[in-house]
Design an enzyme around this catalytic site. Structure first.
Site, PDB file in Angstrom:
ATOM      1  N   GLU A   1      13.053  14.352  23.099  1.00  0.00           N
ATOM      2  CA  GLU A   1      11.762  14.743  22.426  1.00  0.00           C
ATOM      3  C   GLU A   1      11.624  13.622  21.430  1.00  0.00           C
ATOM      4  OE1 GLU A   1      14.180  17.380  21.812  1.00  0.00           O
ATOM      5  OE2 GLU A   1      13.341  19.011  23.311  1.00  0.00           O
TER       6      GLU A   1
ATOM      7  N   TYR B   1      10.871   3.985  25.437  1.00  0.00           N
ATOM      8  CA  TYR B   1      11.340   5.086  26.556  1.00  0.00           C
ATOM      9  C   TYR B   1      10.665   4.840  27.744  1.00  0.00           C
ATOM     10  CZ  TYR B   1      13.121   7.562  22.270  1.00  0.00           C
ATOM     11  OH  TYR B   1      13.822   7.665  20.956  1.00  0.00           O
TER      12      TYR B   1
HETATM   13  C1  LIG Z   1      12.800   3.188  18.029  1.00  0.00           C
HETATM   14  C2  LIG Z   1      13.856   2.252  17.817  1.00  0.00           C
HETATM   15  C3  LIG Z   1      15.162   2.630  17.928  1.00  0.00           C
HETATM   16  C4  LIG Z   1      13.373   0.977  18.745  1.00  0.00           C
HETATM   17  O1  LIG Z   1      14.123  -0.119  18.596  1.00  0.00           O
HETATM   18  P1  LIG Z   1      13.462  -1.431  18.104  1.00  0.00           P
HETATM   19  O2  LIG Z   1      14.626  -2.585  17.537  1.00  0.00           O
HETATM   20  O3  LIG Z   1      12.344  -1.446  16.881  1.00  0.00           O
HETATM   21  O4  LIG Z   1      12.725  -1.845  19.605  1.00  0.00           O
HETATM   22  P2  LIG Z   1      13.111  -3.154  20.436  1.00  0.00           P
HETATM   23  O5  LIG Z   1      12.905  -4.425  19.557  1.00  0.00           O
HETATM   24  O6  LIG Z   1      14.349  -2.874  20.972  1.00  0.00           O
HETATM   25  O7  LIG Z   1      11.807  -2.983  21.520  1.00  0.00           O
HETATM   26  C5  LIG Z   1      11.744  -2.431  22.600  1.00  0.00           C
HETATM   27  C6  LIG Z   1      10.605  -1.944  22.998  1.00  0.00           C
HETATM   28  O8  LIG Z   1      10.226  -0.608  21.956  1.00  0.00           O
HETATM   29  C7  LIG Z   1       8.686  -0.940  22.226  1.00  0.00           C
HETATM   30  N1  LIG Z   1       8.153  -1.475  20.560  1.00  0.00           N
HETATM   31  C8  LIG Z   1       9.209  -2.086  19.693  1.00  0.00           C
HETATM   32  N2  LIG Z   1       8.614  -2.204  18.691  1.00  0.00           N
HETATM   33  C9  LIG Z   1       7.322  -1.936  18.877  1.00  0.00           C
HETATM   34  C10 LIG Z   1       6.036  -2.219  17.915  1.00  0.00           C
HETATM   35  N3  LIG Z   1       6.184  -2.724  16.676  1.00  0.00           N
HETATM   36  N4  LIG Z   1       5.115  -1.690  18.343  1.00  0.00           N
HETATM   37  C11 LIG Z   1       4.831  -0.883  19.705  1.00  0.00           C
HETATM   38  N5  LIG Z   1       5.948  -1.036  20.489  1.00  0.00           N
HETATM   39  C12 LIG Z   1       7.212  -1.564  20.079  1.00  0.00           C
HETATM   40  C13 LIG Z   1       8.289  -1.883  22.968  1.00  0.00           C
HETATM   41  O9  LIG Z   1       8.010  -1.255  24.115  1.00  0.00           O
HETATM   42  C14 LIG Z   1       9.659  -2.793  22.968  1.00  0.00           C
HETATM   43  O10 LIG Z   1       9.676  -3.605  24.301  1.00  0.00           O
HETATM   44  P3  LIG Z   1       8.873  -4.877  24.590  1.00  0.00           P
HETATM   45  O11 LIG Z   1       8.881  -5.521  23.232  1.00  0.00           O
HETATM   46  O12 LIG Z   1       9.549  -5.732  25.541  1.00  0.00           O
HETATM   47  O13 LIG Z   1       7.365  -4.488  24.898  1.00  0.00           O
HETATM   48  C15 LIG Z   1      13.649   1.790  16.040  1.00  0.00           C
HETATM   49  O14 LIG Z   1      12.306   1.082  16.176  1.00  0.00           O
HETATM   50  C16 LIG Z   1      14.074   2.836  15.426  1.00  0.00           C
HETATM   51  O15 LIG Z   1      15.219   2.792  14.756  1.00  0.00           O
HETATM   52  N6  LIG Z   1      12.880   3.578  14.616  1.00  0.00           N
HETATM   53  C17 LIG Z   1      13.252   4.566  13.830  1.00  0.00           C
HETATM   54  C18 LIG Z   1      13.895   5.885  14.574  1.00  0.00           C
HETATM   55  C19 LIG Z   1      13.193   6.319  15.600  1.00  0.00           C
HETATM   56  O16 LIG Z   1      11.922   6.581  15.468  1.00  0.00           O
HETATM   57  N7  LIG Z   1      13.854   6.771  16.608  1.00  0.00           N
HETATM   58  C20 LIG Z   1      13.279   7.551  17.472  1.00  0.00           C
HETATM   59  C21 LIG Z   1      13.475   8.923  17.614  1.00  0.00           C
HETATM   60  S1  LIG Z   1      12.516   9.884  19.010  1.00  0.00           S
END
Ligand SMILES: CC(C)(COP(=O)(O)OP(=O)(O)OC[C@H]1O[C@@H](n2cnc3c(N)ncnc32)[C@H](O)[C@@H]1OP(=O)(O)O)[C@@H](O)C(=O)NCCC(=O)NCCS
Length: 174
Positions: A117, A129
């Site tokens: 979710e 995702y």
């Molecule tokens: C969700 C989370 C784990 C993703 O990790 P991240 O290091 O930010 O993301 P990554 O650098 O690995 O990017 C992977 C993909 O996420 C998406 N993404 C990452 N940053 C983004 C941004 N600023 N805007 C839009 N999409 C984004 C993109 O699809 C990206 O792939 P791409 O760059 O090839 O398009 C991280 O942002 C986080 O810890 N967020 C807070 C906690 C949270 O919300 N967890 C999920 C709860 S359901």
């Protein structure tokens, strides 16, 4: 060295391993930074010690925990409970690395599909995702009690991975 090269160099030093009870204080720092309704340390402790469906892992850089992820592995369906990175390490595709490890581990323990979710407003997570093959499969109205926000339910079939995940050895919790 450019920023991108420096990230690549650091990425080669990332370690993924099962979460232990001693990790909980560091995990809590990330939990509080990442979520408006953080889990308590006790909730993590219960997951690690009492919930036999639960599988949790941490991502370390040079001995510091910078991310974690968890799931419940039930029959052949993995239910992701949480995934988060320290803010300063986001945007380097390391969240994606962590998700890969979680999905690999799900396959390793016999899961065929994976669900989660996510807040409808959390576009970053939803993009990640979708990239990993998840597709929307409905909403839970008012799921998040802090602001009554809806949850988007997402599902993915798990692919076959060549390498095992991090749960190869049994973790012995003290
Ligand atoms: C969700 C989370 C784990 C993703 O990790 P991240 O290091 O930010 O993301 P990554 O650098 O690995 O990017 C992977 C993909 O996420 C998406 N993404 C990452 N940053 C983004 C941004 N600023 N805007 C839009 N999409 C984004 C993109 O699809 C990206 O792939 P791409 O760059 O090839 O398009 C991280 O942002 C986080 O810890 N967020 C807070 C906690 C949270 O919300 N967890 C999920 C709860 S359901």
């Amino acid at each position: 060295m450019s920023e991108a090269e420096s990230y690549k160099e650091q990425e080669s030093r990332l370690i993924f391993r099962p979460m232990k009870l001693q990790d909980i204080p560091e995990v809590m720092e990330i939990e509080h930074e990442a979520f408006t309704m953080p889990w308590t340390a006790e909730a993590f402790r219960n997951e690690l010690t009492h919930n036999h469906f639960a599988k949790y892992m941490v991502m370390e850089l040079d001995g510091r925990i910078i991310g974690y992820a968890g799931m419940w592995a039930i029959v052949d369906e993995a239910h992701v409970t949480n995934i988060a990175l320290l803010q300063m390490f986001r945007g380097r595709k390391w969240g994606e690395r962590l998700m890969d490890e979680l999905m690999k581990t799900a396959v390793q323990v016999g899961m065929k599909s994976i669900t989660l979710e996510v807040r409808v407003s959390n576009e970053v997570a939803q993009n990640l995702y979708r990239k990993k093959g998840f597709r929307p499969a409905g909403t839970r109205r008012g799921y998040y009690s802090d602001n009554r926000e809806d949850a988007l339910i997402m599902w993915a079939d798990l692919p076959a991975y060549e390498e095992p995940g991090v749960m190869e050895g049994r973790v012995d919790y003290p």
